[in-house]
Design a protein around this motif. Structure first.
Motif, PDB file in Angstrom:
ATOM      1  N   GLY A 259       0.804  -1.223   0.000  1.00 18.57           N
ATOM      2  CA  GLY A 259       0.000   0.000   0.000  1.00 18.57           C
ATOM      3  C   GLY A 259       0.835   1.270   0.000  1.00 18.57           C
ATOM      4  O   GLY A 259       0.418   2.286  -0.548  1.00 18.57           O
ATOM      5  N   GLN A 260       2.021   1.209   0.623  1.00 17.50           N
ATOM      6  CA  GLN A 260       2.874   2.397   0.645  1.00 17.50           C
ATOM      7  C   GLN A 260       3.374   2.735  -0.758  1.00 17.50           C
ATOM      8  O   GLN A 260       3.413   3.895  -1.143  1.00 17.50           O
ATOM      9  CB  GLN A 260       4.062   2.165   1.587  1.00 17.50           C
ATOM     10  N   ALA A 263       0.315   4.100  -2.646  1.00 18.73           N
ATOM     11  CA  ALA A 263      -0.047   5.461  -2.278  1.00 18.73           C
ATOM     12  C   ALA A 263       0.928   6.445  -2.915  1.00 18.73           C
ATOM     13  O   ALA A 263       0.525   7.499  -3.421  1.00 18.73           O
ATOM     14  CB  ALA A 263      -0.039   5.617  -0.754  1.00 18.73           C
ATOM     15  N   ALA A 266       0.082   6.637  -6.598  1.00 23.08           N
ATOM     16  CA  ALA A 266      -1.187   7.324  -6.840  1.00 23.08           C
ATOM     17  C   ALA A 266      -1.047   8.828  -6.685  1.00 23.08           C
ATOM     18  O   ALA A 266      -1.792   9.595  -7.284  1.00 23.08           O
ATOM     19  CB  ALA A 266      -2.270   6.784  -5.905  1.00 23.08           C
ATOM     20  N   LEU A 267      -0.079   9.264  -5.865  1.00 26.57           N
ATOM     21  CA  LEU A 267       0.117  10.701  -5.703  1.00 26.57           C
ATOM     22  C   LEU A 267       0.997  11.287  -6.805  1.00 26.57           C
ATOM     23  O   LEU A 267       1.250  12.487  -6.821  1.00 26.57           O
ATOM     24  CB  LEU A 267       0.753  10.997  -4.341  1.00 26.57           C
ATOM     25  N   THR A 365       2.417   0.309   9.910  1.00 28.36           N
ATOM     26  CA  THR A 365       1.294   0.638   9.015  1.00 28.36           C
ATOM     27  C   THR A 365       0.193  -0.388   9.155  1.00 28.36           C
ATOM     28  O   THR A 365       0.480  -1.561   9.073  1.00 28.36           O
ATOM     29  CB  THR A 365       1.733   0.637   7.548  1.00 28.36           C
TER      30      THR A 365
ATOM     31  N   ARG B  64      -8.693   0.715  -9.993  1.00 30.98           N
ATOM     32  CA  ARG B  64      -7.228   0.799  -9.946  1.00 30.98           C
ATOM     33  C   ARG B  64      -6.610   0.867 -11.338  1.00 30.98           C
ATOM     34  O   ARG B  64      -5.474   1.309 -11.497  1.00 30.98           O
ATOM     35  CB  ARG B  64      -6.661  -0.389  -9.167  1.00 30.98           C
ATOM     36  N   MET B 100      -6.491   9.271  -5.031  1.00 34.11           N
ATOM     37  CA  MET B 100      -7.021   7.953  -4.684  1.00 34.11           C
ATOM     38  C   MET B 100      -7.017   7.767  -3.172  1.00 34.11           C
ATOM     39  O   MET B 100      -6.062   8.118  -2.481  1.00 34.11           O
ATOM     40  CB  MET B 100      -6.197   6.852  -5.327  1.00 34.11           C
ATOM     41  N   PHE B 102      -7.550   4.787  -0.245  1.00 37.22           N
ATOM     42  CA  PHE B 102      -7.472   3.331  -0.168  1.00 37.22           C
ATOM     43  C   PHE B 102      -8.248   2.797   1.034  1.00 37.22           C
ATOM     44  O   PHE B 102      -8.475   3.509   2.017  1.00 37.22           O
ATOM     45  CB  PHE B 102      -6.021   2.889  -0.025  1.00 37.22           C
ATOM     46  N   ASN B 106      -3.190   3.849   3.900  1.00 38.91           N
ATOM     47  CA  ASN B 106      -1.847   3.976   3.336  1.00 38.91           C
ATOM     48  C   ASN B 106      -1.219   5.339   3.567  1.00 38.91           C
ATOM     49  O   ASN B 106      -0.557   5.885   2.698  1.00 38.91           O
ATOM     50  CB  ASN B 106      -1.853   3.664   1.833  1.00 38.91           C
ATOM     51  N   LEU B 107      -1.423   5.887   4.761  1.00 42.38           N
ATOM     52  CA  LEU B 107      -0.685   7.102   5.109  1.00 42.38           C
ATOM     53  C   LEU B 107       0.781   6.724   5.294  1.00 42.38           C
ATOM     54  O   LEU B 107       1.103   5.568   5.541  1.00 42.38           O
ATOM     55  CB  LEU B 107      -1.236   7.705   6.401  1.00 42.38           C
ATOM     56  N   ARG B 168      -4.999  14.423   2.094  1.00 42.88           N
ATOM     57  CA  ARG B 168      -3.721  14.295   1.390  1.00 42.88           C
ATOM     58  C   ARG B 168      -3.932  14.252  -0.119  1.00 42.88           C
ATOM     59  O   ARG B 168      -3.194  14.879  -0.877  1.00 42.88           O
ATOM     60  CB  ARG B 168      -3.013  13.016   1.847  1.00 42.88           C
ATOM     61  N   SER B 169      -4.965  13.510  -0.547  1.00 45.68           N
ATOM     62  CA  SER B 169      -5.248  13.453  -1.978  1.00 45.68           C
ATOM     63  C   SER B 169      -5.727  14.803  -2.503  1.00 45.68           C
ATOM     64  O   SER B 169      -5.323  15.239  -3.575  1.00 45.68           O
ATOM     65  CB  SER B 169      -6.329  12.416  -2.272  1.00 45.68           C
TER      66      SER B 169
END
Lengths: 365, 261
Positions: A259-260, A263, A266-267, A365, B64, B100, B102, B106-107, B168-169
């Motif tokens: 997931g990291q 993420a 995705a950013l 996490t 996705r 996105m 999740f 997923n921070l 954040r997004s």
């Protein structure tokens, strides 16, 4: 029916405090623990007592030679008389101010790293991994700015140990990180190269590598081309340890949840940025104990350069012990070497603990 | 029943330039397994779409694909006028515009809440730090947790973490937001606080694609509900007719299962 009222928070029950409480809880909690504590205490006193007496209380600290020593007491005259050789090897005495400056600069960059609030800590660290090695080479090797050159064959003692370890550490970590990333790459050629490299260096003993570097490498080089012996040893040690480092770092990378990565993607982060800003800071933090392990073993492995004729701290002490005048003080010599190594390795261990605590943001996490 | 009847004609696209997402004949395989079967979707700017379906129906995989966290093998995806192919430049251009959220937040656990919100604007969008902080605080206020800005994600509850993830997004000022089961990992008491934020976001005109099991949310917010099963789009329509008058027996069966308690 009565409306539910939440119960108030109560303080936890008091536990036994203070020195006496600690003793009771840990040493004398049951009758068999009490007996074990007493027996162990008695053994400590009868064994440790003579050692302390030998090493400190009745030891001889000053004198001219082994004639001043007493039997049954440590003879620290040996260390005192030969300290220059143990610290610098054959480095000319009148030029020792040069390595001294480098060592002071080394302390200036390293000591603040133990104190999170020290000003300019990060800049000092940056200087430590970039400027210091260059400056150190210029000063210790000489040959620039009118400084007399000193051949690397004359470097030795603790100075040589620290040079080998320091350069090895700051080179092996980044190489290890790159190898670890390469081993997890999706590009088969890069992955293949990294896997081959890691598996080759990891499967060969360091002694073999040092022998190869000093005996075999010159055979493959064209005539007249010589390669500095110290440099060869340094490259051997660095590449050897970077293979270990790579596997340690890979362990950290594998512990980061998918997931990291997602993420970060995705950013809009590209590969290198997401590694540098998101994945590696977490992965390296997880494997701090493993990195400390590798770094400490690298530090200790530098003693192996003895076999290719470089006189590091251990080598310097051993070569002095082969002098008939000092033959009787081997125990003191080895104890001194052990103490020096212990100080540096313990320092690294403490630093890694500090780092772990400082970087702990309190969860997975 | 034969599968021909399942296939829904692609939504009649209005003027193509109004469609911010265009998906045509999307197919994807995991090894031998055909997870997405010839999906078609056109999303207009500001449209809010809820995708539901049983687990394993391919709904997560589908959204996705839209920011290329999953690669598709056949078909075409166009997001905000950019064709999604293997070209890294196109992929990163699309990801900058598509936020996105999740299921598992997923921070980034090594960064504070504020730093989580600053990282991408500063490094990807090249926003000056000061401006990025202003934007981040604005969005943290919008998700109602400005006071947690200097805490680490590990110190927050699940609901708070998910709201940070939304902020954040949003800090990247995306044109589209994808939500992949944003409330599935939350305790019941925290679902509402996240849904409230999403409802508020929907009201602001954001284009949203949500994979969710929150049918109440779908009823209040969605312009269209899509029901997927076995990698296909079985039925789609406005929530009114979708919930009250489902056409396909498979849809009815699914709705019966999830609405009966």
């Amino acid at each position: 029916m009565a409306v539910h009222q939440p119960l108030p928070d109560l303080p936890p029950p008091p536990s036994e405090r203070g020195l006496w409480g600690w003793f009771r809880q840990n040493l004398f909690s049951t009758w068999y623990n009490s007996i074990a504590s007493l027996v162990v205490g008695y053994l400590l006193i009868i064994w440790l007592g003579p050692v302390i007496n030998w090493a400190l209380i009745s030891a001889v600290w000053t004198g001219e030679g082994t004639d001043d020593c007493r039997p049954g007491a440590a003879c620290w005259i040996f260390i005192q008389q030969r300290l220059g050789f143990f610290l610098y090897g054959f480095y000319p005495a009148e030029l020792r101010w040069r390595p001294n400056i480098v060592f002071v600069l080394f302390l200036i960059t390293v000591v603040p790293q133990f104190f999170p609030r020290a000003p300019g800590r990060k800049w000092l660290a940056l200087f430590g991994i970039t400027g210091l090695p260059v400056l150190g080479f210029v000063l210790i090797n000489g040959g620039f700015f009118g400084l007399d050159p000193v051949a690397t064959s004359r470097w030795g003692g603790l100075m040589l140990t620290l040079i080998l370890a320091y350069v090895g550490i700051i080179a092996a970590l980044p190489i290890g990180v790159v190898l670890a990333l390469g081993r997890r790459s999706e590009m088969p050629v890069i992955r293949g190269i990294c896997v081959t490299f890691i598996e080759f260096w990891r499967a060969v003993p360091l002694i073999t590598i040092l022998f190869m570097a000093s005996v075999m490498l010159p055979l493959f080089l064209p005539q007249g081309v010589s390669f500095d012996k110290l440099l060869r040893a340094l490259i051997g040690i660095t590449l050897f340890q970077s293979a270990y480092m790579a596997e340690v770092v890979r362990g950290g990378l594998q512990a980061i949840p998918k997931g990291q990565y997602e993420a970060a993607q995705a950013l809009g982060f590209g590969y290198w940025r997401s590694m540098r800003l998101i994945i590696l800071p977490q992965a390296l933090k997880i494997v701090i104990p493993g990195i400390a392990n590798t770094v400490i073993s690298l530090f200790k492995d530098t003693t192996l350069v003895l076999i290719i004729g470089l006189f590091d701290l251990l080598g310097a002490v051993r070569s002095t012990l082969s002098d008939p005048a000092w033959r009787s003080v081997a125990a003191e010599g080895y104890l001194f070497v052990a103490l020096c190594f212990w100080i540096f390795c313990f320092g690294m261990s403490r630093y890694s603990h500090n780092l772990e605590k400082k970087l702990d943001t309190g969860h997975k996490t | 029943m034969n599968s021909e009847e399942h296939i829904i004609a692609p939504v009649e696209s209005a003027a193509a330039d109004e469609d911010i997402i265009i998906v045509r004949d999307l197919n994807k395989w995991f090894g031998q397994f055909h997870v997405l079967k010839s999906l078609n979707l056109n999303v207009k700017k500001g449209e809010r779409i809820v995708i539901c379906g049983p687990s394993g129906s391919g709904k997560s995989t589908f959204i996705r694909c839209i920011n290329h966290l999953e690669a598709h093998q056949r078909g075409e995806i166009i997001v905000d006028g950019v064709v999604l192919n293997e070209d890294l430049k196109n992929i990163e251009a699309i990801r900058r515009e598509v936020g996105m959220v999740f299921q598992h937040f997923n921070l980034f656990p090594h960064l504070s809440v504020l730093e989580n919100c600053l990282l991408a604007p500063i490094w990807v969008r090249k926003t000056p730090r000061k401006e990025a902080i202003e934007i981040a605080m604005e969005y943290l206020e919008r998700v109602k947790i400005p006071e947690q800005a200097h805490k680490y994600p590990g110190q927050l509850s699940g609901g708070q973490q998910q709201r940070v993830a939304i902020a954040r997004s949003l800090c990247m000022k995306p044109k589209i937001m994808l939500f992949d089961e944003p409330t599935s990992a939350l305790d019941p008491e925290m679902i509402k606080e996240v849904l409230d934020v999403m409802i508020e976001l929907a009201g602001s005109g954001m284009t949203m694609l949500c994979v969710t099991h929150e049918m109440g949310f779908a009823k209040t917010v969605a312009d269209r509900v899509i029901f997927m099963d076995g990698g296909e789009c079985v039925e789609e329509g406005p929530p009114q007719s979708f919930f009250n008058n489902p056409q396909q027996p498979r849809t009815r069966e699914f709705l019966d299962q999830i609405l009966q308690h």
